[in-house]
Design a protein around this motif. Structure first.
Motif, mmCIF file in Angstrom:
data_model
loop_
_atom_site.group_PDB
_atom_site.id
_atom_site.type_symbol
_atom_site.label_atom_id
_atom_site.label_comp_id
_atom_site.label_asym_id
_atom_site.label_seq_id
_atom_site.Cartn_x
_atom_site.Cartn_y
_atom_site.Cartn_z
ATOM 1 N N MET A 1 0.841 -1.191 0.000
ATOM 2 C CA MET A 1 0.000 0.000 0.000
ATOM 3 C C MET A 1 0.884 1.252 0.000
ATOM 4 O O MET A 1 1.863 1.337 0.723
ATOM 5 N N SER A 2 0.516 2.192 -0.810
ATOM 6 C CA SER A 2 1.300 3.404 -0.989
ATOM 7 C C SER A 2 1.096 4.379 0.174
ATOM 8 O O SER A 2 -0.014 4.541 0.677
ATOM 9 N N ARG A 3 2.182 5.030 0.560
ATOM 10 C CA ARG A 3 2.098 6.077 1.587
ATOM 11 C C ARG A 3 1.674 7.400 0.978
ATOM 12 O O ARG A 3 1.252 8.310 1.684
ATOM 13 N N LEU A 4 1.815 7.507 -0.338
ATOM 14 C CA LEU A 4 1.555 8.751 -1.040
ATOM 15 C C LEU A 4 0.421 8.609 -2.038
ATOM 16 O O LEU A 4 0.120 7.513 -2.505
ATOM 17 N N ARG A 5 -0.154 9.745 -2.366
ATOM 18 C CA ARG A 5 -1.128 9.843 -3.453
ATOM 19 C C ARG A 5 -0.665 10.969 -4.361
ATOM 20 O O ARG A 5 -0.117 11.971 -3.884
ATOM 21 N N LEU A 6 -0.893 10.812 -5.661
ATOM 22 C CA LEU A 6 -0.648 11.894 -6.605
ATOM 23 C C LEU A 6 -1.978 12.588 -6.845
ATOM 24 O O LEU A 6 -2.955 11.945 -7.232
ATOM 25 N N VAL A 7 -2.014 13.894 -6.591
ATOM 26 C CA VAL A 7 -3.235 14.669 -6.773
ATOM 27 C C VAL A 7 -2.957 15.865 -7.659
ATOM 28 O O VAL A 7 -1.858 16.431 -7.646
ATOM 29 N N LEU A 8 -3.952 16.254 -8.428
ATOM 30 C CA LEU A 8 -3.830 17.448 -9.256
ATOM 31 C C LEU A 8 -3.915 18.683 -8.365
ATOM 32 O O LEU A 8 -4.729 18.724 -7.443
ATOM 33 N N PHE A 63 6.891 24.373 -24.894
ATOM 34 C CA PHE A 63 6.512 23.349 -23.930
ATOM 35 C C PHE A 63 5.746 22.233 -24.641
ATOM 36 O O PHE A 63 5.301 22.404 -25.774
ATOM 37 N N VAL A 64 5.592 21.113 -23.964
ATOM 38 C CA VAL A 64 4.752 20.023 -24.456
ATOM 39 C C VAL A 64 3.632 19.823 -23.440
ATOM 40 O O VAL A 64 3.775 20.215 -22.285
ATOM 41 N N PRO A 65 2.530 19.210 -23.850
ATOM 42 C CA PRO A 65 1.484 18.928 -22.879
ATOM 43 C C PRO A 65 2.043 18.080 -21.737
ATOM 44 O O PRO A 65 2.837 17.163 -21.964
ATOM 45 N N ALA A 66 1.634 18.417 -20.528
ATOM 46 C CA ALA A 66 2.144 17.720 -19.352
ATOM 47 C C ALA A 66 1.135 17.837 -18.223
ATOM 48 O O ALA A 66 0.294 18.742 -18.207
ATOM 49 N N THR A 67 1.245 16.916 -17.284
ATOM 50 C CA THR A 67 0.420 16.956 -16.084
ATOM 51 C C THR A 67 1.341 16.979 -14.881
ATOM 52 O O THR A 67 2.215 16.110 -14.750
ATOM 53 N N THR A 68 1.161 17.963 -14.033
ATOM 54 C CA THR A 68 1.938 18.084 -12.806
ATOM 55 C C THR A 68 1.074 17.628 -11.643
ATOM 56 O O THR A 68 -0.079 18.051 -11.516
ATOM 57 N N TYR A 69 1.642 16.764 -10.821
ATOM 58 C CA TYR A 69 0.933 16.249 -9.651
ATOM 59 C C TYR A 69 1.650 16.660 -8.376
ATOM 60 O O TYR A 69 2.879 16.770 -8.342
ATOM 61 N N LEU A 70 0.862 16.817 -7.321
ATOM 62 C CA LEU A 70 1.397 16.963 -5.979
ATOM 63 C C LEU A 70 1.426 15.578 -5.366
ATOM 64 O O LEU A 70 0.450 14.825 -5.474
ATOM 65 N N GLU A 76 -1.954 14.816 4.216
ATOM 66 C CA GLU A 76 -2.079 15.830 3.171
ATOM 67 C C GLU A 76 -0.878 16.776 3.096
ATOM 68 O O GLU A 76 -0.955 17.846 2.501
ATOM 69 N N LYS A 77 0.255 16.369 3.677
ATOM 70 C CA LYS A 77 1.470 17.164 3.572
ATOM 71 C C LYS A 77 2.044 16.994 2.176
ATOM 72 O O LYS A 77 2.121 15.875 1.654
ATOM 73 N N LEU A 78 2.467 18.094 1.579
ATOM 74 C CA LEU A 78 3.086 18.062 0.258
ATOM 75 C C LEU A 78 4.524 17.579 0.402
ATOM 76 O O LEU A 78 5.372 18.281 0.941
#
Length: 176
Positions: A1-8, A63-70, A76-78
């Motif tokens: 199980m992951s400790r992190l989540r990628l969120v927009l 630039f190229v299309p890209a998605t940046t995640y937190l 909920e700490k970054l």
């Protein structure tokens, strides 16, 4: 199980994103995978670049299309940021790769970068990217280990402004 989540990112993330930025600036460090966060004068300016980069029709020149995640933990700490480029231009093919990432200094050496890259590779599958290029400075041994831990295979090394860049390919059909 992951400790992190990628969120927009959202507008509600202003404080934690700017705090993340300040930690990098305070430590005089590069901010990879942050979609021009260091150069932005305000959160709103950065957020607009993030939004524009999501789509081919609004991506800015050069630039190229890209998605940046937190990358956030259970509180909920970054912890980090990671940028997935949907395609490569000539510069990215030679030096930058599909994925750029960073972990804040106060959270390093805990395996977060390896976890973030693994989560980003899952997003690459969703985007239909079958072969992912990830690069790092040859002197960044921790980043090389992160890439290798996620199935990276060194293709070559290239010089960019007196810096040796290692180029690793991850074939997503080979991920365990």
């Amino acid at each position: 199980m992951s400790r992190l989540r990628l969120v927009l990112p959202s507008l509600a993330d202003k404080e934690r994103v700017m705090d993340y930025r300040e930690e990098f600036i305070r430590n005089n460090e590069r901010m990879d995978g942050c979609a021009t966060l260091r150069e932005a004068n305000t959160f709103e300016e950065w957020y607009q670049v993030f939004q524009d980069t999501l789509k081919e029709e609004t991506v800015r020149p050069g630039f190229v299309p890209a998605t940046t995640y937190l990358a956030v933990d259970g509180d909920e700490k970054l912890i980090g940021m990671i940028d997935i480029r949907h395609r490569l231009n000539e510069y990215l093919l030679n030096y930058g790769g599909h994925i750029g990432y960073s972990v804040r200094k106060s959270e390093r050496r805990q395996g977060y970068a390896t976890e973030m890259l693994g989560l980003a590779l899952e997003k690459c599958v969703e985007l239909g990217i079958k072969e992912v290029l990830v690069t790092c400075n040859k002197e960044n041994v921790a980043s090389a280990k992160t890439i290798l831990s996620n199935g990276g295979r060194l293709e070559d090394e290239r010089s960019e402004e007196e810096v040796c860049i290692q180029r690793y390919w991850i074939h997503l059909g080979e991920i365990k």
